[in-house]
Motif scaffolding. Structure first.
Motif, PDB file in Angstrom:
ATOM      1  N   ARG A 198      -1.369  -0.031   2.422  1.00  0.00           N
ATOM      2  CA  ARG A 198      -1.202  -0.953   1.817  1.00  0.00           C
ATOM      3  C   ARG A 198      -1.123  -1.485   1.008  1.00  0.00           C
ATOM      4  N   GLY A 199      -1.431  -0.832  -0.369  1.00  0.00           N
ATOM      5  CA  GLY A 199      -0.141  -1.158  -1.478  1.00  0.00           C
ATOM      6  C   GLY A 199      -0.787  -1.809  -2.009  1.00  0.00           C
ATOM      7  N   HIS A 201       9.444  -6.080   7.616  1.00  0.00           N
ATOM      8  CA  HIS A 201       9.014  -5.500   5.942  1.00  0.00           C
ATOM      9  C   HIS A 201       8.283  -6.393   4.886  1.00  0.00           C
ATOM     10  N   GLY A 202       7.765  -5.261   3.962  1.00  0.00           N
ATOM     11  CA  GLY A 202       6.971  -5.858   2.963  1.00  0.00           C
ATOM     12  C   GLY A 202       7.147  -4.992   2.110  1.00  0.00           C
ATOM     13  N   THR A 203       7.326  -6.343   0.950  1.00  0.00           N
ATOM     14  CA  THR A 203       7.649  -5.540   0.003  1.00  0.00           C
ATOM     15  C   THR A 203       6.795  -4.392  -0.880  1.00  0.00           C
ATOM     16  N   ILE A 204       6.106  -4.291  -0.967  1.00  0.00           N
ATOM     17  CA  ILE A 204       5.650  -3.189  -1.538  1.00  0.00           C
ATOM     18  C   ILE A 204       5.414  -1.854  -0.579  1.00  0.00           C
ATOM     19  N   ASP A 205       6.098  -1.523   0.130  1.00  0.00           N
ATOM     20  CA  ASP A 205       5.733  -0.633   1.017  1.00  0.00           C
ATOM     21  C   ASP A 205       6.053   0.480   0.493  1.00  0.00           C
ATOM     22  N   MET A 232       3.242  -6.896   0.926  1.00  0.00           N
ATOM     23  CA  MET A 232       2.369  -5.902   2.503  1.00  0.00           C
ATOM     24  C   MET A 232       3.179  -5.134   1.635  1.00  0.00           C
ATOM     25  N   GLY A 233       2.400  -4.021   2.711  1.00  0.00           N
ATOM     26  CA  GLY A 233       2.356  -2.389   1.878  1.00  0.00           C
ATOM     27  C   GLY A 233       2.854  -1.935   3.572  1.00  0.00           C
ATOM     28  N   HIS A 234       2.329  -0.920   4.008  1.00  0.00           N
ATOM     29  CA  HIS A 234       2.832  -0.101   5.382  1.00  0.00           C
ATOM     30  C   HIS A 234       1.249  -0.152   6.026  1.00  0.00           C
ATOM     31  N   ALA A 235       1.267  -1.467   6.451  1.00  0.00           N
ATOM     32  CA  ALA A 235       0.074  -1.685   7.251  1.00  0.00           C
ATOM     33  C   ALA A 235       0.664  -3.568   7.619  1.00  0.00           C
ATOM     34  N   LEU A 236      -0.375  -3.710   8.894  1.00  0.00           N
ATOM     35  CA  LEU A 236      -0.933  -4.665   9.156  1.00  0.00           C
ATOM     36  C   LEU A 236      -2.094  -5.616   8.697  1.00  0.00           C
ATOM     37  N   PRO A 237      -2.302  -6.164   7.496  1.00  0.00           N
ATOM     38  CA  PRO A 237      -3.471  -7.198   6.880  1.00  0.00           C
ATOM     39  C   PRO A 237      -3.349  -8.195   7.279  1.00  0.00           C
ATOM     40  N   ILE A 238      -5.036  -8.732   7.525  1.00  0.00           N
ATOM     41  CA  ILE A 238      -5.457  -9.237   8.399  1.00  0.00           C
ATOM     42  C   ILE A 238      -4.907 -10.072   8.061  1.00  0.00           C
ATOM     43  N   PRO A 239      -5.092 -10.888   6.896  1.00  0.00           N
ATOM     44  CA  PRO A 239      -4.528 -12.125   6.396  1.00  0.00           C
ATOM     45  C   PRO A 239      -3.036 -12.234   6.535  1.00  0.00           C
TER      46      PRO A 239
END
Length: 303
Positions: free
Chosen positions: A190-191, A246-250, A276-283
């Protein structure tokens, strides 16, 4: 009606895939493809319900070699020397199957369900498989959404050391070790800290464990990724309307990989999600689900 069908099995491409459907039977089909070693339940139930509520028949499934789909055979754990040969000499490791075989699995599932065309959404390795479907089976794809994925371009930045270590760590040997590792893994991927997700990690880990683990299968999937090479030039042939998220902190598949994917597919739109990292966080679900739905509906109108 926003129906939810329980998991079922379908014969596809010579194997059996476990799948589940959310949403009305007459809604537009949308297939969710998960990443390396991840079961279909990593597309969270509520995530799927939300998408279904936006007018889609949402289909999630276990890729081959994971969850309750067919377990394959062959392929030893990756050795450091194989990774060195890949990085320095561009010699791909051997693999019992490739990403295009997994793409054919998905099309086989569509066939089994009597679906001619669908919106294809893939995350990480699932994004790679989705790209292969769009290249190999263009007439089956209404739209393509590639999330936290890559072209396989070897010039792209490598994962962080911590993220790489997760991929290559020996599998846990006990349930307790697995549950602990699950939380540690997602904290790295998640980063950043996402308390809502962290609060659900144990429940998610328990559910994943109960459905069955297949460490050898994860190794074969990793081999499939590394043996399938660079898609960058081939991606120019993609005709489907494409969205890249894509997330900026993957830490695993760096942001540059998302930019490279969007730049390689004609007309692709790029959505970078800050933090966002390498995940699909709820928020971040409202942003992600909203973007998928808007893209898919827009593609249908244009088509």
């Amino acid at each position: 009606m926003n129906a939810h069908q329980p998991p079922q099995m379908a014969k596809a491409n010579g194997i059996e895939l476990c799948y589940e459907i959310f949403g009305a039977s007459d809604a537009e089909p949308l297939v969710l493809i998960m990443g390396l070693g991840a079961q279909m339940i990593h597309w969270d139930d509520d995530f799927c319900r939300d998408l279904a509520g936006r007018g889609f028949r949402v289909i999630r499934f276990d890729n081959r070699d994971i969850g309750q789909s067919t377990k394959m055979s062959g392929g030893k754990p990756l050795r450091p020397m194989e990774l060195l040969k890949l990085r320095i000499f561009k010699i791909a490791p051997e693999a019992p199957y490739k990403l295009w075989d997994m793409a054919s699995d998905v099309v086989g599932l569509l066939d089994a369900l009597g679906i001619r065309k669908a919106h294809i959404v893939g995350a990480s390795m699932g994004g790679m498989i989705a790209q292969e479907i769009a290249m190999q089976y263009p007439d089956r794809v209404l739209s393509l959404t590639s999330i936290m994925s890559t072209t396989g371009n070897p010039r792209l930045p490598q994962p962080t050391r911590e993220a790489s270590a997760i991929l290559l760590a020996p599998p846990p040997t006990t349930k307790e070790e697995y549950l602990t590792r699950f939380g540690q893994t997602w904290k790295v991927l998640r980063g950043a800290s996402f308390p809502l997700d962290e609060a659900k990690d144990l429940e998610r880990a328990e559910r994943t464990y109960a459905r069955g683990l297949n460490p050898a299968g994860v190794g074969r999937q990793l081999r499939a990724i590394l043996a399938s090479g660079n898609r960058k030039d081939r991606l120019r042939s993609v005709k489907a309307p494409t969205l890249v998220i894509h997330g900026t902190i993957d830490p695993l598949v760096k942001m540059e990989a998302g930019k490279d994917t969007a730049a390689s597919i004609p007309g692709a739109k790029l959505l970078l999600i800050e933090g966002m990292g390498h995940a699909l966080p709820i928020p971040m679900w409202p942003t992600i689900i909203g973007a998928i739905a808007e893209h898919a509906h827009g593609a249908t109108k244009r088509g």
